[in-house]
Design a protein around this motif. Structure first.
Motif: not given
Length: 336
Positions: A266-287
């Motif tokens: 949810e946070k990632t998709l909102k950030s992408l929609a706001a113009g942020k690049r995926l490489e600027e987002i922290k990758p997903y960390a599984p349990w």
């Protein structure tokens, strides 16, 4: 952000409650949650996705739904009466009625498979019908071998105290009852034969991955789930993501897994929609190995593993066993 949900079923199936609903069908209406009130800004389309590409989704009837970002969350299938293989909710209700009637008539119940579904079902039946003989068969040498040994030992001891016979390290040679309730004799790999009036195959869920076949460079894990990269992407298409049971992201196919993936996505998709690049987002960390699990044995008993410790009846009852997250999910999906 405009959201379109493509879903073949009219209702969300709340899987944790469907186990208890086999014993108590009065729970069914709360466990099957209509999608009508889900989206305040968006739409729900009844249909089945046939293929996905970088521009959107094509339905089985040929309709094309455009999308800037696509999330594959097709879930998993399970044996009746826990989920519908086709999305037919009325058929699922009928399955529930047939299995409940067979359970009420049975004096000897054999459950094959001792994962979360099989173990919880054994506890539910033993709690509601202590007069019935319940046998639980596990192919592994102990219950829940992927967790600390204390969890499996605690659950086995509690099931025994409830009158459930737990057989470990044995496989059923046949799996009757996959299509409809039936009884009979089942031979185990340890040479033992068990007669039962009702045989319940609880051998695990299978991810529904067929819609991903047309994606470029898709790879499958050993269990058939779709492998994803650190950003939950299942292919080389940069705008297609996968989540839930279908995604081999390092999480088990449980409600706990999606509870971790959902807020990140949810946070990632909102950030992408706001113009942020995926490489600027922290990758997903599984349990990973720290994943918690809650295993109720009816509404009062159970054991849980919470990060570092195995906990007992009170914690399991208060966190899951009493309500099975039904209040939370009915509210989350917009039902009053």
């Amino acid at each position: 952000m405009d959201v379109t949900l493509i879903e073949r079923a009219s209702h969300f199936t709340h899987a944790p409650a469907m186990i208890r609903a086999m014993v108590d069908p009065a729970l069914l209406d709360r466990a099957l949650i209509p999608y009508d009130g889900l989206l305040k800004r968006g739409r729900v389309i009844r249909g089945e996705a046939a293929s996905i590409d970088g521009t959107g989704v094509t339905l089985a009837d040929g309709t094309q739904i455009a999308g800037d970002t696509i999330v594959l969350a097709t879930g998993s299938s399970n044996s009746a009466p826990f989920k519908s293989a086709t999305g037919d909710i009325e058929g699922l209700r009928a399955d529930n009625a047939h299995w409940n009637a067979a359970l009420r008539d049975a004096s000897r119940v054999l459950i094959i498979g001792a994962g979360a579904v099989g173990t919880e079902l054994a506890g539910e039946i033993a709690h509601a019908h202590p007069e019935k003989k319940v046998t639980l068969v596990a192919s592994d040498p102990a219950l829940f071998p992927g967790f600390p040994a204390k969890l499996g030992a605690s659950l086995a001891a509690k099931l025994a105290a409830m009158g459930v016979e737990v057989i470990t390290g044995a496989r059923a040679q046949t799996l009757p009852g996959r299509d409809r309730p039936k009884g009979g004799t089942v031979a185990l790999s340890n040479g033992r034969e068990i007669e039962a009036d009702l045989i319940v195959p609880a051998v695990g869920s299978r991810a529904q991955t067929s819609v991903a076949d047309a994606l470029p460079d898709v790879d499958r894990a050993a269990d058939g789930r779709i492998k994803v990269d650190g950003y939950l992407r299942p292919s080389t298409l940069p705008n297609v993501f996968a989540a839930g049971d279908v995604a081999a992201a390092g999480d088990a196919m449980t409600i706990v897994g999606i509870s971790r993936q959902k807020p990140w996505l949810e946070k990632t998709l909102k950030s992408l929609a706001a113009g942020k690049r995926l490489e600027e987002i922290k990758p997903y960390a599984p349990w990973g190995e720290k994943a918690p699990i809650l295993v109720p044995l009816g509404p009062k008993r159970g054991s849980s593993f919470m990060m570092v410790a195995t906990l007992g009846d009170w914690v399991t009852r208060m966190m899951k066993g009493r309500d099975l997250f039904l209040t939370k999910y009915n509210k989350l999906l917009g039902r009053a």
